[in-house]
Design an enzyme around this catalytic site. Sequence first.
Site, PDB file in Angstrom:
ATOM      1  N   SER A 253      -0.142   3.009   8.389  1.00 31.66           N
ATOM      2  CA  SER A 253      -0.572   1.659   8.767  1.00 31.66           C
ATOM      3  C   SER A 253      -0.631   0.720   7.561  1.00 31.66           C
ATOM      4  O   SER A 253      -0.249  -0.454   7.656  1.00 31.66           O
ATOM      5  CB  SER A 253      -1.929   1.708   9.473  1.00 31.66           C
ATOM      6  OG  SER A 253      -2.890   2.410   8.702  1.00 31.66           O
ATOM      7  N   CYS A 369     -12.370   4.744   1.486  1.00 28.98           N
ATOM      8  CA  CYS A 369     -13.205   4.359   2.630  1.00 28.98           C
ATOM      9  C   CYS A 369     -14.555   5.069   2.536  1.00 28.98           C
ATOM     10  O   CYS A 369     -15.028   5.674   3.502  1.00 28.98           O
ATOM     11  CB  CYS A 369     -12.515   4.665   3.954  1.00 28.98           C
ATOM     12  SG  CYS A 369     -12.033   6.386   4.184  1.00 28.98           S
TER      13      CYS A 369
END
Length: 433
Positions: A253, A369
């Site tokens: 992505s 993250c």
Amino acid sequence: MNIKQRIIGLLSEFEKGKYSNILLNEYFSKNNLSKGERGFITEVFYGVIRNDIYLNYQLEKRTKSIKKSWIKNLLKISIYQATFMDSDDKGIAWEATELAKKKFGVPVGKFVNGVIRSYLRDKDEEINNLKSEDKLDILYSYPRWFYEKIKKEYQENTESVMISLKKIPYMSIRVNTLKYSEKEFEELLKSLKIDIIKKLDTIYYIDSGVVLHTAEFKEGKIIAQDGSSYLAAKILNPLPDEKVVDTCSAPGSKTAVLAELMNNSGEIYALDIHQHKIKIIEENLKKLGITNVKPIKLDARKLKEQGVKFDKILVDAPCSGYGVLRKKPEALYNKNMVNVKELSSLQYEILESAAATLKTGGELVYSTCTIFSEENTDNIIKFLNNHKNFSVLKFNLPENVNGHFDSVGGFLIDYTEEILDNFYIIKLRKDFE
């Protein structure tokens, strides 16, 4: 089928080791449910997983043992509703009792009723006691080591951080501008009666996942992606005709964002250590209409051995994932500080290898993250101390993204951000060899 029976079935499948997000998406694709039903199932299913420590704590105080998983999950759902949702307590007890009676008979129904009513009587006192006894780890369902770590790093903001990471996430969709437009997507949302919660460039946060079952999704006009990972790729700002590498690219992505920014020109190497993930990258990029990417099976730590130099590099390193607990709550229960330290070492090795392949004047974005300094600020401080030929570049963020800059110039999308994943991003430049 009763909606709570559906949730009990999903929790049973989750207990067998299936990933929560994949499990739920598959279930919704196979079952025709209303928007309200999907919303309720999503909230309660994830809510039970997120609050597992608290729910088990309350059950253990009131029962010796519950052999049947079905009954245990029914009780967890009921206690979750009574504690974390705006629900009718009497209605919760009544419905759970009736479900248990129908499945296992009157005695089991009475047992369920007794456990729930016992909890309802004690609920407020229980919550106050956990707060006064420094047991926020139980109240908010965190391993004790994680709670102590949060206290150390965030001090007076500890409770806010813990609450933030347990919030219900929204579906996030990015428009693939190579095939589709924002106007067309907004018209699709109107036709499906889906509301926009927040917009960040071409990323839309919406209140339904129905779009994942549309022709537009299947055709690659839209892609599921969070704004935080999008920003990491955008901040790298690759230009058409540059040579770029995405060191840890699956499922592709962020690579797709890079390709769009480059107008499908230039050259992107998309690396991953696993062959099956390379196939996923290839499939996803093909669906999106991207042609300037070369997926390569390679351990990013060995990139410096390949003899290639790059204009731009994205190092979105493997991490503990504590910034995405809203979407993957089970990650909280299967890692510890040993894992954090091991991942920190791995991240540093990847960063150092990637940096060696950067051209003079080239730029690199390092991102994770997660929220802990070992994987973020500490790694960058160590890297800058060992590589005096690198400097930190300033970058701008959209006004509707909350967080803070750290001591070295990296930005952490943190607990103050209501919608986006928690995420760390820093941009570096190689000033000389």
